[in-house]
Motif scaffolding. Structure first.
Motif, PDB file in Angstrom:
ATOM      1  N   ARG A  56      -4.852 -16.419 -24.039  1.00 32.74           N
ATOM      2  CA  ARG A  56      -5.624 -15.187 -23.557  1.00 32.74           C
ATOM      3  C   ARG A  56      -7.290 -15.684 -24.421  1.00 32.74           C
ATOM      4  NH1 ARG A  56      -4.397  -9.892 -24.586  1.00 32.74           N
ATOM      5  NH2 ARG A  56      -6.441  -9.522 -25.113  1.00 32.74           N
ATOM      6  N   PRO A  57      -8.322 -14.866 -23.970  1.00 28.10           N
ATOM      7  CA  PRO A  57      -9.390 -14.314 -24.511  1.00 28.10           C
ATOM      8  C   PRO A  57      -9.719 -13.318 -25.049  1.00 28.10           C
ATOM      9  CG  PRO A  57      -9.086 -12.953 -22.660  1.00 28.10           C
ATOM     10  CD  PRO A  57      -8.126 -13.887 -22.395  1.00 28.10           C
ATOM     11  N   GLY A  58     -10.476 -13.309 -25.790  1.00 27.43           N
ATOM     12  CA  GLY A  58     -10.559 -12.815 -27.120  1.00 27.43           C
ATOM     13  C   GLY A  58     -10.341 -13.140 -28.661  1.00 27.43           C
ATOM     14  N   TYR A  66     -10.585 -15.190 -31.962  1.00 30.08           N
ATOM     15  CA  TYR A  66     -11.387 -15.343 -33.174  1.00 30.08           C
ATOM     16  C   TYR A  66     -11.127 -15.376 -33.874  1.00 30.08           C
ATOM     17  CZ  TYR A  66     -11.360 -10.503 -35.094  1.00 30.08           C
ATOM     18  OH  TYR A  66     -10.767  -9.306 -35.668  1.00 30.08           O
ATOM     19  N   ASN A  91      -7.625  -3.099 -32.038  1.00 30.67           N
ATOM     20  CA  ASN A  91      -8.894  -2.315 -31.765  1.00 30.67           C
ATOM     21  C   ASN A  91      -8.991  -1.478 -32.874  1.00 30.67           C
ATOM     22  OD1 ASN A  91      -9.444  -4.355 -28.724  1.00 30.67           O
ATOM     23  ND2 ASN A  91      -7.584  -3.319 -28.226  1.00 30.67           N
ATOM     24  N   VAL A  96      -6.186 -11.831 -32.450  1.00 35.95           N
ATOM     25  CA  VAL A  96      -6.632 -11.122 -31.129  1.00 35.95           C
ATOM     26  C   VAL A  96      -6.665  -9.973 -30.740  1.00 35.95           C
ATOM     27  CG1 VAL A  96      -4.848 -11.690 -29.531  1.00 35.95           C
ATOM     28  CG2 VAL A  96      -6.882 -12.077 -28.533  1.00 35.95           C
TER      29      VAL A  96
END
Length: 719
Positions: free
Chosen positions: A160-162, A164, A322, A350
């Motif tokens: 999945r994106p995001g 790091y 988040n 993520v």
């Protein structure tokens, strides 16, 4: 640094300080000091302490996963019987949002009622306070909260994106790809573990009140001074104006730090000028007190034909919120365990729209050991090598990444002792060879390890006029038996019987001390107690032996003493063995017997230490076969957030389970402890998964090993 203070001298003394030499208390089994109080109900937990004029608060949690609060229908609720207040973002006191406590920044969920934003499902949006808990709950459930809902994203998967890599979460030695290419045998496999929850027997509870100009908090926590300092920071109070006590705790496992219910209770007590208690339901615990993040892990191992590792690679991914970065450091497990020409380990995260994960028993090591120890078993299979021999072949002489010497390392000793006790030599290594009626039988093994650290703490020991001694330290007994262990440590340090020692704990007024966490509690506290006891013995009258009224007190902290520990790698070790029975027609997996052998330093109290080992292993069974929190992607919330929907190991699931240990005291500190609270869970799930492979001939790389997964694996095998 050592300091000592002497109480005011009296004109007459009531007893003498001389004591006869006593048998050593440490190492002898002792029942818990508070055992009778607990089994008779005399021990008061945080939600049971009586107060006059006590009011009750009930949290209201968001039902949307992302958005903002449009309105709160407080007027209708305030008219209900018994309701005293409705706190929310429109009327609550302000708190600081930049507090950095002893363990870093608190989870942002403690900054409750400060804004209208909803960052995840289960975010606290209001607190209803009433005369009784029943009235508070009825009013809270009647409170109408309207939201402006926004799209949310809670999906967690490897591509999945995001994603790091946080700072300092990657370690490299040599060239992994080169060594993999040069290896004769390679394992490259992915492993997953699900979201897991602490599920302590005692749900979280707190009572807050203002008394004699101080904020008093009666709580269930893992460190009273930690909670007191964080509350002082949030409410901009002098730390001396906050007093936190937590006498009895019914389990914690990483979840009982500062949480939203603490802050909400303090706000309400401040507004109403009376004591306010907030007790969480089981569902609220799931939503607001943290959990172990799910993980996706990739392990790559490369070896020569004789089993020597050329390459060791471990990549771990976990989710975080988040709001705050939290890393489940699973990839760190192998950095100290096995030698290899090339090492590459990395933890990645993520952020998604969920609550922030937190520490949970053996954070990092528990899920990390499942992946690494399963992969090593796969490598042993491909090499045609005994799994224990493979681990022995790759024993490091020094820290594989650090190059530091080990304070002691008896991992292979644990395997040798365990293999003898378990009957490992009689094992046919071929899978799917043993049956018992409808059951396929298999055995498996895995290694465990956990860091053995210590943190500066402060303790005081007082020689009382009646010939007893009082120890004061802000320790926390979360069910481990720490209070009893510290009594035994103090008795030996003072050269008296345990009956003459009274240990007082869990009071923030006793000064800074490490929390109950990281398997460092008893070691850190015990060191401080020994230092204070030795200082006291030097100060006791040697001639007349008289103790003045008020006693003589020595107070010590251990900051300088502990600093020397950084020069070596310090770990506890263990070897886990499991036998399972698998019904491939139904998918049912049963653990028939388990054995763990540990090198965990000096064992202070064999009775409670064995309980800790067995408890950890029981949790490992639960991790392997049962525990799995499921989120609904549509709502962002949990499915079955209770002990009916979230399955944990029960009596029927716990087999013949044994814990033993070998001698392994740490030579560089006076206590010799390495820690027993967490190592029991490490490696257990891998040992069970390896035994399931031995029984069925099919690998299970995803936890828990549910019946449907066994059936699907069997179907693929037969296809």
């Amino acid at each position: 640094m050592t300091t000592a203070t002497t109480a005011t001298t009296a004109t007459t003394a009531t007893t003498t300080a001389s004591t006869a030499a006593q048998p050593h208390a440490v190492g002898v089994a002792h029942t818990r000091i508070e055992a009778r109080d607990k089994v008779t109900g005399a021990a008061r937990y945080a939600g049971e302490i009586p107060f006059t004029e006590l009011a009750h608060g009930w949290l209201v949690l968001s039902t949307v996963a992302r958005g903002s609060v449009r309105s709160i229908g407080e007027d209708a609720v305030r008219a209900l019987p018994g309701v005293l207040s409705v706190l929310h973002h429109g009327n609550a006191p302000r708190v600081k949002d930049d507090v950095i406590g002893a363990l870093g920044r608190p989870d942002p969920i403690v900054e409750v009622f400060q804004h209208d934003r909803v960052p995840h499902a289960g975010w606290p949006v209001a607190l209803v306070v009433a005369e009784t808990s029943e009235q508070a709950r009825e009013a809270a459930e009647a409170l109408v909260v309207e939201y402006d809902e926004e799209p949310h994203d809670i999906a967690f998967h490897a591509d999945r994106p995001g994603i790091y890599t946080p700072q300092d979460m990657e370690a490299t030695k040599g060239d992994l790809d080169t060594q993999l290419a040069a290896s004769d045998v390679v394992v490259d496999a992915a492993y997953t573990t699900p979201e897991q929850h602490h599920t302590a027997m005692e749900p979280h509870a707190v009572t807050a009140r203002w008394h004699d100009g101080r904020l008093q908090v009666f709580d269930s926590n893992q460190g009273s001074k930690w909670i007191a300092d964080d509350l002082a920071g949030l409410f901009s109070l002098d730390p001396a104006a906050v007093h936190v006590r937590s006498e009895h705790v019914g389990g914690a496992f990483g979840s009982k730090g500062l949480r939203a219910h603490h802050v909400a209770a303090v706000m309400a007590a401040t507004e109403l000028h009376r004591p306010v208690r907030v007790v969480l339901t089981r569902r609220q615990v799931f939503a607001t007190t943290g959990y172990r993040s799910p993980t996706v892990q990739r392990v790559r191992l490369g070896a020569d034909p004789d089993g020597r590792l050329r390459a060791f690679g471990h990549e771990n991914l976990n989710l975080t919120s988040n709001l705050r970065e939290f890393v489940e450091g699973s990839a760190a497990f192998g950095r100290t365990m096995y030698d290899a020409d090339a090492h590459h380990t990395v933890n990645r995260v993520v952020p998604v729209d969920v609550a922030t994960p937190t520490w949970m028993r053996a954070p990092g090591e528990a899920p990390g050991s499942f992946a690494v120890e399963s992969a090593l078993d796969e490598l042993a299979e491909r090499l045609g090598m005994d799994p224990i021999a493979l681990r022995a072949r790759n024993e490091p002489a020094v820290g594989p990444m650090s190059g530091l010497p080990f304070s002691s390392r008896r991992l292979i000793g644990c395997f040798e002792d365990g293999a003898s006790r378990f009957g490992w030599a009689d094992r046919d290594p071929r899978p799917r060879m043993r049956r018992d009626g409808r059951w396929l039988l298999g055995t498996g093994t895995a290694a465990s390890t956990f860091p053995a650290g210590a943190v500066p703490s402060t303790a005081s020991v007082t020689a009382e006029p009646d010939g007893t001694f009082t120890v004061r330290i802000t320790a926390a007994d979360v069910g481990t038996g720490a209070r009893t262990a510290l009594t035994l440590i103090a008795a030996d340090a003072l050269d008296v019987t345990p009956e003459r020692v009274r240990v007082r704990i869990a009071d923030s007024d006793f000064g800074p001390a490490w929390v109950a966490g990281g398997s460092m509690g008893t070691r850190s506290w015990g060191w401080a107690v020994i230092a204070a006891a030795r200082d006291l013995r030097e100060r006791l009258p040697l001639t007349s032996g008289e103790i003045p009224d008020g006693g003589i007190t020595a107070r010590t902290d251990t900051a300088e003493l502990i600093a020397a520990l950084a020069k070596k790698e310090r770990y506890a070790y263990g070897a886990q063995f499991a036998e399972v029975a698998v019904d491939v027609a139904t998918g049912e997996v049963r653990v028939r017997r388990m054995l763990g052998v540990f090198a965990a330093g000096r064992i202070i109290n064999p009775l409670t230490a064995r309980s800790q080992f067995v408890g950890g292993m029981t949790w490992g069974i639960s991790m392997a076969l049962h525990e799995e929190a499921v989120r609904d992607e549509a709502s962002g919330g949990h499915v079955g957030a209770d002990l009916a929907g979230y399955h944990v190991a029960a009596h029927a699931d716990v087999p013949d389970i044994q814990a033993e240990w070998i001698d392994d005291p740490d030579p560089d500190d006076p206590v010799g402890i390495k820690g027993v609270g967490e190592i029991g869970i490490v490696g257990t799930a891998a040992a069970i998964a390896n035994a399931v492979w031995h029984a069925t001939g099919v690998r299970q790389r995803d936890l828990p090993i549910r019946p449907d997964r066994v059936l699907l694996a069997e179907a693929r095998r037969d296809a």
